[in-house]
Write a protein that holds these residues in place. Structure first.
Motif, PDB file in Angstrom:
ATOM      1  N   SER A  17       0.830  -1.192   0.000  1.00 44.97           N
ATOM      2  CA  SER A  17       0.000   0.000   0.000  1.00 44.97           C
ATOM      3  C   SER A  17       0.865   1.242   0.000  1.00 44.97           C
ATOM      4  O   SER A  17       2.081   1.185   0.096  1.00 44.97           O
ATOM      5  CB  SER A  17      -0.911   0.000   1.243  1.00 44.97           C
ATOM      6  OG  SER A  17      -0.131   0.025   2.423  1.00 44.97           O
ATOM      7  N   GLY A  18       0.159   2.392  -0.065  1.00 41.84           N
ATOM      8  CA  GLY A  18       0.846   3.669   0.010  1.00 41.84           C
ATOM      9  C   GLY A  18       1.800   3.861  -1.144  1.00 41.84           C
ATOM     10  O   GLY A  18       1.471   3.618  -2.286  1.00 41.84           O
ATOM     11  N   PHE A  19       3.009   4.323  -0.850  1.00 44.90           N
ATOM     12  CA  PHE A  19       3.997   4.632  -1.874  1.00 44.90           C
ATOM     13  C   PHE A  19       5.154   3.628  -1.851  1.00 44.90           C
ATOM     14  O   PHE A  19       6.273   3.969  -2.208  1.00 44.90           O
ATOM     15  CB  PHE A  19       4.525   6.052  -1.664  1.00 44.90           C
ATOM     16  CG  PHE A  19       3.462   7.096  -1.818  1.00 44.90           C
ATOM     17  CD1 PHE A  19       3.084   7.520  -3.073  1.00 44.90           C
ATOM     18  CD2 PHE A  19       2.829   7.642  -0.715  1.00 44.90           C
ATOM     19  CE1 PHE A  19       2.100   8.486  -3.230  1.00 44.90           C
ATOM     20  CE2 PHE A  19       1.848   8.608  -0.864  1.00 44.90           C
ATOM     21  CZ  PHE A  19       1.474   9.026  -2.124  1.00 44.90           C
ATOM     22  N   SER A  20       4.883   2.410  -1.446  1.00 43.14           N
ATOM     23  CA  SER A  20       5.949   1.412  -1.364  1.00 43.14           C
ATOM     24  C   SER A  20       6.524   1.076  -2.728  1.00 43.14           C
ATOM     25  O   SER A  20       7.638   0.560  -2.826  1.00 43.14           O
ATOM     26  CB  SER A  20       5.424   0.134  -0.706  1.00 43.14           C
ATOM     27  OG  SER A  20       4.346  -0.407  -1.454  1.00 43.14           O
ATOM     28  N   TRP A  21       5.768   1.376  -3.791  1.00 39.74           N
ATOM     29  CA  TRP A  21       6.229   1.060  -5.135  1.00 39.74           C
ATOM     30  C   TRP A  21       7.387   1.954  -5.564  1.00 39.74           C
ATOM     31  O   TRP A  21       8.120   1.605  -6.480  1.00 39.74           O
ATOM     32  CB  TRP A  21       5.073   1.190  -6.138  1.00 39.74           C
ATOM     33  CG  TRP A  21       4.343   2.486  -6.097  1.00 39.74           C
ATOM     34  CD1 TRP A  21       3.221   2.774  -5.383  1.00 39.74           C
ATOM     35  CD2 TRP A  21       4.684   3.701  -6.796  1.00 39.74           C
ATOM     36  NE1 TRP A  21       2.829   4.082  -5.587  1.00 39.74           N
ATOM     37  CE2 TRP A  21       3.702   4.674  -6.454  1.00 39.74           C
ATOM     38  CE3 TRP A  21       5.710   4.052  -7.672  1.00 39.74           C
ATOM     39  CZ2 TRP A  21       3.733   5.974  -6.958  1.00 39.74           C
ATOM     40  CZ3 TRP A  21       5.742   5.348  -8.171  1.00 39.74           C
ATOM     41  CH2 TRP A  21       4.768   6.289  -7.825  1.00 39.74           C
ATOM     42  N   TRP A  22       7.562   3.117  -4.927  1.00 38.64           N
ATOM     43  CA  TRP A  22       8.633   4.027  -5.313  1.00 38.64           C
ATOM     44  C   TRP A  22       9.995   3.351  -5.232  1.00 38.64           C
ATOM     45  O   TRP A  22      10.767   3.366  -6.187  1.00 38.64           O
ATOM     46  CB  TRP A  22       8.626   5.265  -4.410  1.00 38.64           C
ATOM     47  CG  TRP A  22       7.534   6.237  -4.661  1.00 38.64           C
ATOM     48  CD1 TRP A  22       6.228   5.945  -4.968  1.00 38.64           C
ATOM     49  CD2 TRP A  22       7.628   7.660  -4.638  1.00 38.64           C
ATOM     50  NE1 TRP A  22       5.506   7.096  -5.125  1.00 38.64           N
ATOM     51  CE2 TRP A  22       6.325   8.171  -4.917  1.00 38.64           C
ATOM     52  CE3 TRP A  22       8.664   8.548  -4.394  1.00 38.64           C
ATOM     53  CZ2 TRP A  22       6.068   9.530  -4.974  1.00 38.64           C
ATOM     54  CZ3 TRP A  22       8.398   9.914  -4.444  1.00 38.64           C
ATOM     55  CH2 TRP A  22       7.116  10.393  -4.736  1.00 38.64           C
ATOM     56  N   GLY A  23      10.292   2.796  -4.075  1.00 40.77           N
ATOM     57  CA  GLY A  23      11.595   2.166  -3.890  1.00 40.77           C
ATOM     58  C   GLY A  23      11.791   0.980  -4.795  1.00 40.77           C
ATOM     59  O   GLY A  23      12.878   0.783  -5.356  1.00 40.77           O
ATOM     60  N   ARG A  24      10.748   0.163  -4.933  1.00 39.59           N
ATOM     61  CA  ARG A  24      10.845  -1.005  -5.813  1.00 39.59           C
ATOM     62  C   ARG A  24      11.091  -0.587  -7.253  1.00 39.59           C
ATOM     63  O   ARG A  24      11.896  -1.182  -7.979  1.00 39.59           O
ATOM     64  CB  ARG A  24       9.554  -1.821  -5.701  1.00 39.59           C
ATOM     65  CG  ARG A  24       9.573  -3.115  -6.513  1.00 39.59           C
ATOM     66  CD  ARG A  24       8.331  -3.957  -6.232  1.00 39.59           C
ATOM     67  NE  ARG A  24       7.105  -3.269  -6.643  1.00 39.59           N
ATOM     68  CZ  ARG A  24       6.172  -2.839  -5.824  1.00 39.59           C
ATOM     69  NH1 ARG A  24       6.322  -2.990  -4.513  1.00 39.59           N
ATOM     70  NH2 ARG A  24       5.078  -2.239  -6.276  1.00 39.59           N
ATOM     71  N   GLU A  25      10.381   0.447  -7.671  1.00 37.60           N
ATOM     72  CA  GLU A  25      10.531   0.949  -9.037  1.00 37.60           C
ATOM     73  C   GLU A  25      11.943   1.467  -9.294  1.00 37.60           C
ATOM     74  O   GLU A  25      12.593   1.112 -10.283  1.00 37.60           O
ATOM     75  CB  GLU A  25       9.504   2.055  -9.284  1.00 37.60           C
ATOM     76  CG  GLU A  25       9.724   2.883 -10.537  1.00 37.60           C
ATOM     77  CD  GLU A  25       9.516   2.111 -11.817  1.00 37.60           C
ATOM     78  OE1 GLU A  25      10.007   2.573 -12.863  1.00 37.60           O
ATOM     79  OE2 GLU A  25       8.859   1.058 -11.771  1.00 37.60           O
TER      80      GLU A  25
END
Length: 370
Positions: A17-25
């Motif tokens: 959830s949230g903005f956790s995709w930023w780091g993964r991206e």
């Protein structure tokens, strides 16, 4: 594609959830982001040496990003309304529209779109700054050659002369002018939309981004410097002592619509005034290869990977961009042919290397986070 690919992504939330995709991206596709940052850093260094403010270049493409957001938002609203009218069984289409829009707002789609737009603004601002330096590094010298090549391809005629009996009507010209102007917002729509949409596999999005970045650098900077040319609209200015074979076309464009003038006529005058030093606003001149045609071909190649009908539509758009680039005086026909061919080569190369470069990319469509 099935409708469940999109609505299912909204209905079935991801575990994260949230903005956790930023780091993964940023971690998974570090090569892409480092390439953008590398070009930006180089550009900032050069601009500092030259004492040129880089901020106006960012503002120039921020405006295009806003236009792209308006275009995407309008298309999204229309799609949601049509879906509610056709498929809603609750008896309240308005409630269905509000529910769909609320689901989109609560998802991470909006943030992903804005995140992608921010990176594209950086990339394009750096590209435009370097594009403006092309005539300083390599003065325009290829225009007579490309004009001759065009006449060889079109059996002794300039391409615009062949097209003019079919296109030389103010309404047709104005339509092509509008479509040509939509290219900028559509660039943001494809770049950011590919990242935001749950229908686009991550590896396909990476392939599109790699292809677009390489096309700007290889086609729009390297090849454009080696084949430095201004284009038919400036032929009389950059080839002194030679009668311009495009004088008739430019006279028609000036007279086709005077109030307000065609967007192409306004832009061409703006770019030339910047080139001769009458203003210092962002804007560079470069004809060969055509980046409009190169990017439009990439849009079509990407669209075919998603849906055949989408690919057909974008192929029509690419053909109209090619025709418009000639009819509006921006490009020689060979500019578009070389640009399209180079773009397809880059698309193929990126397709071969993307799986090896990004082995951790998701191969399936990404669900939308709440």
């Amino acid at each position: 594609m099935s409708n469940s690919a999109g609505t299912g992504g909204l209905a079935k939330r991801a575990a994260t959830s949230g903005f956790s995709w930023w780091g993964r991206e940023l971690g998974t596709y570090a090569v892409i982001y480092m390439a953008i940052l590398g070009l930006v850093a180089f550009t900032l260094f050069v601009s500092a040496l030259q004492g040129v403010d880089f901020v106006p270049f960012l503002e120039r493409y921020a405006q295009s990003a806003v236009s792209g957001c308006v275009l995407v938002g309008s298309m999204l609203l229309i799609a949601v309304c049509v879906k509610a009218l056709v498929y809603d069984r609750s008896g309240s289409p308005l409630r269905a529209v509000v529910a769909s829009l609320s689901a989109i707002v609560r998802s991470d789609m909006l943030w992903r779109y804005l995140f992608a737009c921010a990176w594209l603004i950086l990339m394009l601002a750096a590209f435009l700054y370097n594009k403006m330096m092309i005539p300083e590094v390599a003065p325009f010298s290829w225009d007579p050659t490309f004009a001759r090549w065009d006449q060889v391809l079109f059996l002794g005629h300039s391409p615009w002369e062949v097209l003019h009996p079919m296109l030389g009507y103010p309404m047709i010209t104005a339509t092509l002018d509008l479509l040509y102007g939509l290219w900028g917002p559509m660039m943001f729509m494809f770049w950011a939309g590919a990242f935001a949409s749950p229908r686009v596999p991550a590896l396909l999005r990476a392939r599109l981004w790699m292809s677009m970045i390489l096309s700007w650098i290889v086609i729009g900077l390297v090849m454009a410097t080696l084949l430095s040319s201004a284009g038919p609209c400036y032929f009389g200015d950059v080839v002194p002592g030679m009668t311009s074979p495009y004088a008739g076309l430019m006279q028609y464009l000036a007279e086709a619509r005077s109030e307000p003038p065609l967007l192409a006529v306004i832009a061409q005058e703006y770019l030339w005034q910047g080139h001769i030093g009458n203003h210092d606003m962002p804007g560079g001149i470069s004809a060969m290869p055509s980046m409009h045609n190169a990017q439009a071909v990439l849009f079509a190649a990407f669209a075919y990977r998603l849906d055949r009908r989408f690919g057909h539509a974008m192929t029509v758009f690419a053909l109209l961009i090619f025709i418009g680039s000639i009819h509006l005086g921006w490009h020689y026909a060979v500019d578009g042919i070389v640009g399209a061919g180079a773009a397809l080569a880059i698309w193929w190369i990126c397709g071969a290397f993307a799986p090896k470069m990004f082995p951790n990319a998701f191969s399936a469509a990404r669900p939308v986070n709440p």
